[in-house]
Write an enzyme that holds these catalytic residues in place. Sequence first.
Site, PDB file in Angstrom:
ATOM      1  N   VAL A  97       0.742  -1.109   0.118  1.00  0.00           N
ATOM      2  CA  VAL A  97      -0.132   0.064  -0.199  1.00  0.00           C
ATOM      3  C   VAL A  97       0.835   1.284   0.005  1.00  0.00           C
ATOM      4  CG1 VAL A  97      -0.184   0.047   2.298  1.00  0.00           C
ATOM      5  CG2 VAL A  97      -1.928   1.312   0.984  1.00  0.00           C
ATOM      6  N   ASP A 194      -7.770  -1.885   4.430  1.00  0.00           N
ATOM      7  CA  ASP A 194      -7.894  -2.680   5.683  1.00  0.00           C
ATOM      8  C   ASP A 194      -6.715  -3.653   5.968  1.00  0.00           C
ATOM      9  OD1 ASP A 194      -8.282  -5.664   4.634  1.00  0.00           O
ATOM     10  OD2 ASP A 194      -9.078  -4.323   3.223  1.00  0.00           O
ATOM     11  N   GLY A 336      -5.641  -6.687  -0.223  1.00  0.00           N
ATOM     12  CA  GLY A 336      -6.363  -5.751   0.571  1.00  0.00           C
ATOM     13  C   GLY A 336      -5.374  -4.618   0.719  1.00  0.00           C
ATOM     14  N   GLU A 337      -5.261  -4.031   1.743  1.00  0.00           N
ATOM     15  CA  GLU A 337      -4.614  -2.724   2.284  1.00  0.00           C
ATOM     16  C   GLU A 337      -4.997  -1.388   1.777  1.00  0.00           C
ATOM     17  OE1 GLU A 337      -0.517  -3.619   1.480  1.00  0.00           O
ATOM     18  OE2 GLU A 337      -0.393  -5.423   2.780  1.00  0.00           O
ATOM     19  N   GLY A 338      -5.897  -1.604   0.428  1.00  0.00           N
ATOM     20  CA  GLY A 338      -6.095  -0.358  -0.279  1.00  0.00           C
ATOM     21  C   GLY A 338      -5.398  -0.524  -1.511  1.00  0.00           C
TER      22      GLY A 338
END
EC number: 2.4.2.21
Length: 369
Positions: A97, A194, A336-338
């Site tokens: 991210v 997230d 995830g993570e963005g």
Amino acid sequence: MLESTIAAIAPLHEAAMSDARELHGRLTKPAGSLGALEELSVRLAGLAGSCPPPLPGAPAVAVFAGDHGVHAQGVSPWPQEVTAQMIGNFLAGGAVVNAFARQAGAAVTVVDVGVATPIPGSPADPQDAPAGGAAERLDLAVPRLVSASVRQGTRDFTVTAALTRDEARAAVEAGIRVAEELIGAGAGILLTGDMGIGNTTPAAALIAVFTGADAADATGRGTGVDDPTYRRKVEVVRSALERHRPDPADPLGVLAAVGGLEHAALTGLILGAAARRVPVLLDGVIAGSAALAAAAFAPDAVGAMVAGHRSAEPGATLALRRLGLEPLIDLGLRLGEGTGALLALPVVTGAIRVLHEVATFDSAGVAEK
């Protein structure tokens, strides 16, 4: 706070959308030749209430982190401590991210809404952790940690509700506050992120509730679990739904029964962005489950949502279908993570820039057919 935020969410501005469609018809390109980008720019004009809508300068990704009591059921091979360790990695700038945020020129804010173990480099006692404070301006160079912990991880929802209603509300309102803070600091578009080991299990449960899908259809392999773990995960989701029988018309109750703290906080972020008429670029399956909850609170919140990508998790497609959103990119991502939202950000900017910069047939002296 939750009620006033919901009350501030309004439908898209029809006149601005009509103006955007009319302008597209006069630009030096065949009608409809930009495909989904044209409708995206029209929706964003409706959100802003102006044509063209503002370019989404100062992007900000908010990574909400929490742990999950259902981890005890063996739904993930990763130890729970990895949640806190990855937050340390985010803050050090070493995660995917961070790399994508640097490329996109986006600020990274990490929000602890329920991490169960100490975060490296932070005080061991969560009550002594820095409050984060309101950001006066977005800092692109240094990721920021905000402590908004509601509790140290959820309860095991195969045994009891993951959260009380008050805890779920507190997490949602933490997300609303983060949205307001980031927008107040200059963010023109918010991106969801997230982190939480085991968090695709509550995401699957939320998606099953809000879409009516079977547990097996809503549940994916998360970090890539083997067949026995996957079967266990499906049964965990199914048993939780049978135990709690959450009512999709009661989104706060659904979040409390089978949600996660980061899911609830992301719900609040989306609602907060929609109330301020700022677009929110959704990442993957965790964001999709939160977006369903946000839409259950306020159906018009969907107008602020842009689906960044199609996650490889099957529940993500179910969520986007229910929301009526088409993903901008499809690369088989499931991190995830963005990360997927950040990769999609230039597409959003490009869709809006067309309305700002492309000449009309009249102004360019180009003959129409």
